[in-house]
Design an enzyme around this catalytic site. Structure first.
Site, PDB file in Angstrom:
ATOM      1  N   ARG A 263      42.551   3.218  15.175  1.00 47.65           N
ATOM      2  CA  ARG A 263      41.235   3.426  15.760  1.00 47.65           C
ATOM      3  C   ARG A 263      41.116   4.804  16.394  1.00 47.65           C
ATOM      4  O   ARG A 263      40.046   5.423  16.382  1.00 47.65           O
ATOM      5  CB  ARG A 263      40.948   2.331  16.793  1.00 47.65           C
ATOM      6  N   ALA A 264      42.204   5.315  16.952  1.00 42.55           N
ATOM      7  CA  ALA A 264      42.164   6.635  17.585  1.00 42.55           C
ATOM      8  C   ALA A 264      41.806   7.717  16.576  1.00 42.55           C
ATOM      9  O   ALA A 264      41.022   8.634  16.886  1.00 42.55           O
ATOM     10  CB  ALA A 264      43.508   6.935  18.245  1.00 42.55           C
TER      11      ALA A 264
END
Length: 685
Positions: A263-264
């Site tokens: 997700r980062a």
């Protein structure tokens, strides 16, 4: 407030970033700034009469108010919906009219806050204090873009895509890791220390209080300019090119900082693209990647609740400098049209490569790693030499003859997984993960008449209550004739969070055998366990001539770790004073929160010195706590071949279990169980 303004503006340009979490001290206008965002967002076009804000160009096929045939829509401002910390689950997700659903077979649905926030902003103040049941619903909606309401086979689904904005004061406790990762960006805010800026803040606030309409009119032109710039950036966003070079830089940065999951990477890419659109460019530059990383990665690097968020900028530059600079020359940022005093138009000072996104300078050590004192190894010290009582420089707390001098604080040993302790009986406190309690969630154990609005229907009990009256009520069709008196709600049993109050012996007897490092490691481990079980914690320490409340009851476990790290040792052992101080803390807290049951954890070797009959007074204080039904655990810190067993005596007076430092470890208990089982098996064979 450059960081905060930039994070909010980027989410206004690209809502797919996933929202922003604002961390900061109290009184820094976090809530005021967030509420101002809704006035800057473009208007929303909705289907006339739809309670779920469906877009007429692409209506939701499963909308409860549908089906929609398209056509002209109604334009309205984007909504800012606030979620109160104490809201119920039905208030958040909506509620079904169970009586009509059973009796008439219709889905009479009252929308909740998730429906109202669709295509707008969902704002949660004090998000770190949000209950687990609300956090779970938020996580589901944020992940799927939809809200599901199910009650005994009757279900409703509607779209719910919103910009999630949360504010919190870290002193009141940290955020649950799963929810923390859902926020795309995080920013730190603090009140300015510059005199001129503080004067300007006060001046503007007083001007608003004197004439709100005139104040708003003064800034109307700048707000319109900013609104137009946001709209222009939104229009430019699809044309921004995220080249392979920028993607490789993003991937290298996320891998270099060892963030969890992917997700980062996705959030950093979306943020860098929005930064380019905000600057009026169609190419993502290295400066955009750097700024995006400073906003999207700090809160994703934490490994435990005692880690301070932050990012090592030197390491970030080292990773980015490892790539050849083959990107095109960036176009100059457009000049802002507002005033030069950092007004609400949000000029380049918030969006340039040098603005915003930087964590506080004191959040990291010199190497950029989180500055976690309890993990730092310090040399042992025998303590300062006591000053002569006759000396004018002698401290007021100079040790008496025969009393161990105060020793400086020592570092805690590494934390470990501890045994689980709980409060006996069945409580009714806030949802948590420690002791048994009647809660809104958990396994069903019975049924009862509703107390107020019906939340959890017990279908079998409701049918059983309505069945004997069907002939008298003139039932003629297939539907069941249900009256409100027939409704039964489920009684459920789950787990609650408790108040874990630590009473820590910091006297000279604890330091004499160089045990304080191990003791601090044990308390740190119990603090970590309390964090995972959603407990409130407090800390009382005793040494010298009395006891102190080192930490009043709070949800901030990292505050407890910080107080523990600075705890010195030395002096006599006023055990009775420590227990009586704990009794007073629990008395006051019982008035504030009567439903939260306490768990007293006494960390001591059981010795008591100072004053007449110290052991007898400690025993009387322990019986006072036990007589009020306070659940207690004694962690026996006594070591060596010869033991006095005083901690065990204290445990008997408190009517609670006694465990040694070694027995506190969960793995040692598991090993003991395995040993007993193996021996039993061999004996049976």
């Amino acid at each position: 407030m450059d960081d905060m303004r930039l994070g909010l503006l980027l989410n206004a340009i690209s809502p797919s970033i996933g929202g922003v979490l604002v961390r900061g001290e109290k009184g820094t206008a976090k809530t005021t700034t967030v509420r101002a965002l809704s006035a800057l967002l473009p208007q929303v076009v909705t289907v006339p009469g739809c309670r779920f804000s469906c877009d007429p160009a692409a209506p939701d096929a499963t909308c409860p108010d549908g089906p929609h045939t398209g056509g002209e829509g109604d334009a309205r401002p984007a909504r800012m919906v606030e979620l109160p910390v104490g809201a119920s689950e039905d208030r958040l997700v909506g509620a079904l009219d169970i009586e009509r659903a059973l009796g008439e077979g219709v889905k009479a649905f009252e929308p909740g806050l998730l429906a109202a926030a669709h295509r707008g902003v969902l704002y949660v103040d004090e998000v770190n204090l949000l209950g687990d049941h609300l956090v779970d619903a938020l996580l589901d909606a944020a992940a799927t873009g939809a809200s599901y309401v199910e009650r005994e086979g009757v279900s409703v689904r509607h779209a719910s895509r919103f910009l999630l904005v949360g504010t919190m004061n870290p002193e009141e406790g940290e955020l649950r890791p799963q929810l923390l990762d859902r926020f795309g960006l995080t920013v730190e805010v603090a009140a300015s220390r510059e005199t001129d800026e503080r004067v300007e803040v006060v001046r503007r606030r007083l001007a608003y209080d004197e004439d709100p309409a005139a104040f708003a009119a003064k800034w109307a032109a700048e707000e319109e300019t900013l609104r137009e710039r946001i709209a222009a950036a939104r229009a430019l966003l699809p044309s921004v090119r995220l080249g392979d070079g920028a993607l490789r830089r993003i991937a290298a940065v996320c891998a270099g900082f060892e963030v969890d999951g992917m997700r980062a990477d996705i959030v950093t890419a979306r943020t860098a693209t929005a930064l380019a659109a905000w600057a009026g460019r169609t190419d993502v530059t290295t400066a955009d990647v750097r700024q995006a990383a400073l906003l999207s990665l700090p809160h994703r690097r934490r490994r435990n609740p005692f880690d301070a968020p932050g990012l090592d900028e030197d390491k970030l530059d080292e990773i980015l400098n490892g790539f050849e600079d083959d990107e095109p020359e960036p176009e100059p940022d457009p000049e802002p049209e507002g005033p030069d005093d950092g007004g609400p138009e949000g000029g380049p000072e918030g969006g340039g490569p040098d603005g915003g996104g930087q964590p506080p300078q004191d959040a990291t050590g010199p190497d950029g790693a989180p500055d976690v004192p309890q993990q730092r190894q310090e040399p042992e010290s025998t303590g300062p030499e006591p000053a002569s009582p006759e000396s004018p420089d002698a401290p007021e707390s100079a040790p008496a003859r025969g009393e161990a001098p105060e020793a400086p604080a020592v570092a805690a040993a590494d934390p470990f997984r501890t045994r689980k302790f709980d409060v006996p009986g069945l409580g009714e406190g806030a949802d948590g993960r420690r002791s048994r309690a009647r809660t809104a969630h958990g396994r069903t154990t019975g049924a009862r008449r509703p107390r107020g609005a019906l939340s959890k229907l017990h279908l079998a009990a409701t049918v059983q209550a309505a069945a004997p009256h069907q002939r008298a009520r003139g039932r003629s069709g297939a539907g069941l004739v249900v009256r409100r008196d027939d409704l039964r709600e489920a009684v459920r049993e789950g787990r609650e969070g408790n108040l874990v109050l630590f009473v820590v012996d910091a006297s000279g007897s604890m330091a004499a055998r160089k045990r304080m490092s191990a003791v601090k490691g044990a308390v740190l481990s119990l603090l970590l366990d309390a964090y995972q079980r959603r407990d409130k914690i407090g800390m009382v320490t005793f040494r010298g001539s009395g006891a102190d409340v080192a930490l009043p009851p709070t949800s901030s476990v990292d505050a407890g770790a910080a107080r523990l790290e600075k705890l010195p040792t030395g002096g006599r052992t006023p055990l009775a004073a420590g227990l009586l101080q704990a009794h007073e803390v629990l008395r006051v807290e019982r008035l504030r929160d009567p439903s939260r049951r306490p768990l007293l954890v006494v960390v001591t070797d059981g010795r008591a010195t100072g004053g007449p009959e110290p052991l007898a007074r400690a025993a009387r204080a322990a019986r006072l706590l036990a007589g009020e039904g306070t659940a207690s655990v004694v962690v026996d810190c006594e070591q060596g071949p010869v033991r006095l067993g005083l901690a065990a005596e204290l445990g008997r007076e408190l009517r609670g279990p006694v465990v040694t430092l070694d027995e506190l470890r969960a793995d040692s208990v598991s090993a003991l169980v395995r040993t007993v089982r193996t021996a039993h098996t061999r004996k049976a064979a």
